[in-house]
Design an enzyme around this catalytic site. Structure first.
Site, PDB file in Angstrom:
ATOM      1  CG  HIS A  35       0.955  10.896   1.589  1.00  0.00           C
ATOM      2  ND1 HIS A  35       0.458  10.122   0.622  1.00  0.00           N
ATOM      3  CD2 HIS A  35      -0.097  10.256   2.691  1.00  0.00           C
ATOM      4  CE1 HIS A  35      -0.415   9.278   0.860  1.00  0.00           C
ATOM      5  NE2 HIS A  35      -0.639   9.291   1.940  1.00  0.00           N
ATOM      6  CG  HIS A  61      -1.891   1.130   1.127  1.00  0.00           C
ATOM      7  ND1 HIS A  61      -2.859   1.340   0.297  1.00  0.00           N
ATOM      8  CD2 HIS A  61      -1.749   2.402   1.940  1.00  0.00           C
ATOM      9  CE1 HIS A  61      -3.540   2.539   0.338  1.00  0.00           C
ATOM     10  NE2 HIS A  61      -2.846   3.066   1.232  1.00  0.00           N
TER      11      HIS A  61
END
Length: 311
Positions: free
Chosen positions: A262, A235
């Protein structure tokens, strides 16, 4: 080396926002050559649009968001990953809320949506950004680096003090088939004990066992189990593919990430844009000297809610 691609038909889906918990409808529509991925606000406004570009990135927690032209859309990394993973270059993404739907917490529903629409080639070649020198972003023990080999590749390592995770490493060699079979189905994951803290920050309100792998102290709560033994690191690869699509072009290089996330993903995108001496454009209708004219290459995602560790 290929032609640009878009969708043959418009398609849509409905779901809830992972963090807002609010209903949202998302539609994908064909777009002309050189459009890129463009989000269109359908929330009662006049269709304001926003290119999915790192220049529109805004700081958020546990997801990726862009803002501009009077609206913001969050948690876009899973739909972006599906588009990049299937080599879709030009598409309009309509949303009627401030967050993309989480669906099942992976990119697989978006992959099926794209496949149901059909993919068509267009009459312009796809440009590729090829790394010629390495670049790296480091934040303590977390780091991400891009190196210049001949193929697009990602090697991701994660470390969590949990018996089902510990240290996991995965290497992904990009192709649409590999993305669909190896990466797209990997779901976001979270830790149950962190839920109240996330709620207090207004996050994770749409998370549940249907869209998140929920980790207890020594196992998971999902009765269906894991889709892959190493679903967690897969993921993270998915997130990185989505975040890196904010570069605006597919890349040729080796991304090596260790405990990244991120913020570091997109910091590296910005580093690449800020260092044109470290890359060249290939198979383009533009020359490397005209790179500043290319968008994004310029200085030049029924049970109790849960806490989310990855988006």
């Amino acid at each position: 080396m290929r032609l640009q691609q878009t969708l043959a038909n418009a398609v849509s889906c409905t779901g809830v926002g992972l963090h807002s918990g609010k209903p949202v409808t998302l539609a994908l529509r064909p777009a002309p050559t050189d459009t890129g991925v463009v989000f269109v606000n359908r929330n009662g406004h006049a269709g304001a649009s926003l290119v999915a570009s790192v220049e529109h990135l805004v700081p958020t927690e546990l997801c990726t968001a862009i803002s501009g032209n009077g609206f913001q859309v969050k948690t876009i990394e899973h739909v972006l990953a599906a588009l990049a993973g299937l080599n879709i270059d030009n598409v309009y993404v309509d949303v009627d809320a401030g967050e993309a739907p989480v669906m099942d917490g992976s990119s697989a529903p978006f992959v099926r949506l794209i496949q149901s629409a059909g993919v068509v080639s267009q009459n312009r070649r796809r440009s590729f950004l090829k790394m010629t020198r390495p670049l790296e972003v480091v934040d303590g023990s977390r780091r991400i680096r891009i190196e210049p080999p001949s193929t697009p590749r990602i090697t991701y390592t994660i470390h969590y003090d949990h018996p089902l995770i510990q240290t996991q490493t995965y290497t992904y060699e990009h192709s649409s088939r590999a993305f669909e079979s190896e990466i797209a189905g990997a779901r976001t994951f979270g830790f149950l004990q962190e839920v109240e803290a996330l709620w207090a920050r207004g996050l994770g309100r749409g998370g549940n066992l249907d869209n998140t792998v929920v980790l207890s102290h020594d196992g998971i709560l999902n009765e269906s189990g894991l889709r892959f033994v190493d679903e967690f690191v897969r993921h993270k690869v998915l997130d990185l593919i989505g975040d890196f699509s904010l570069l605006g072009l597919p890349f040729i290089g080796h991304l090596v990430a260790d405990r990244s996330g991120h913020a570091l993903h997109t910091r590296l995108v910005k580093q690449i844009i800020d260092h044109p001496e470290c890359w060249v454009l290939l198979n383009a209708d533009h020359s490397p000297a005209q790179a500043e004219s290319i968008p994004s290459i310029a200085p030049a995602r029924s049970s109790s809610a849960v806490a989310l560790q990855a988006s």
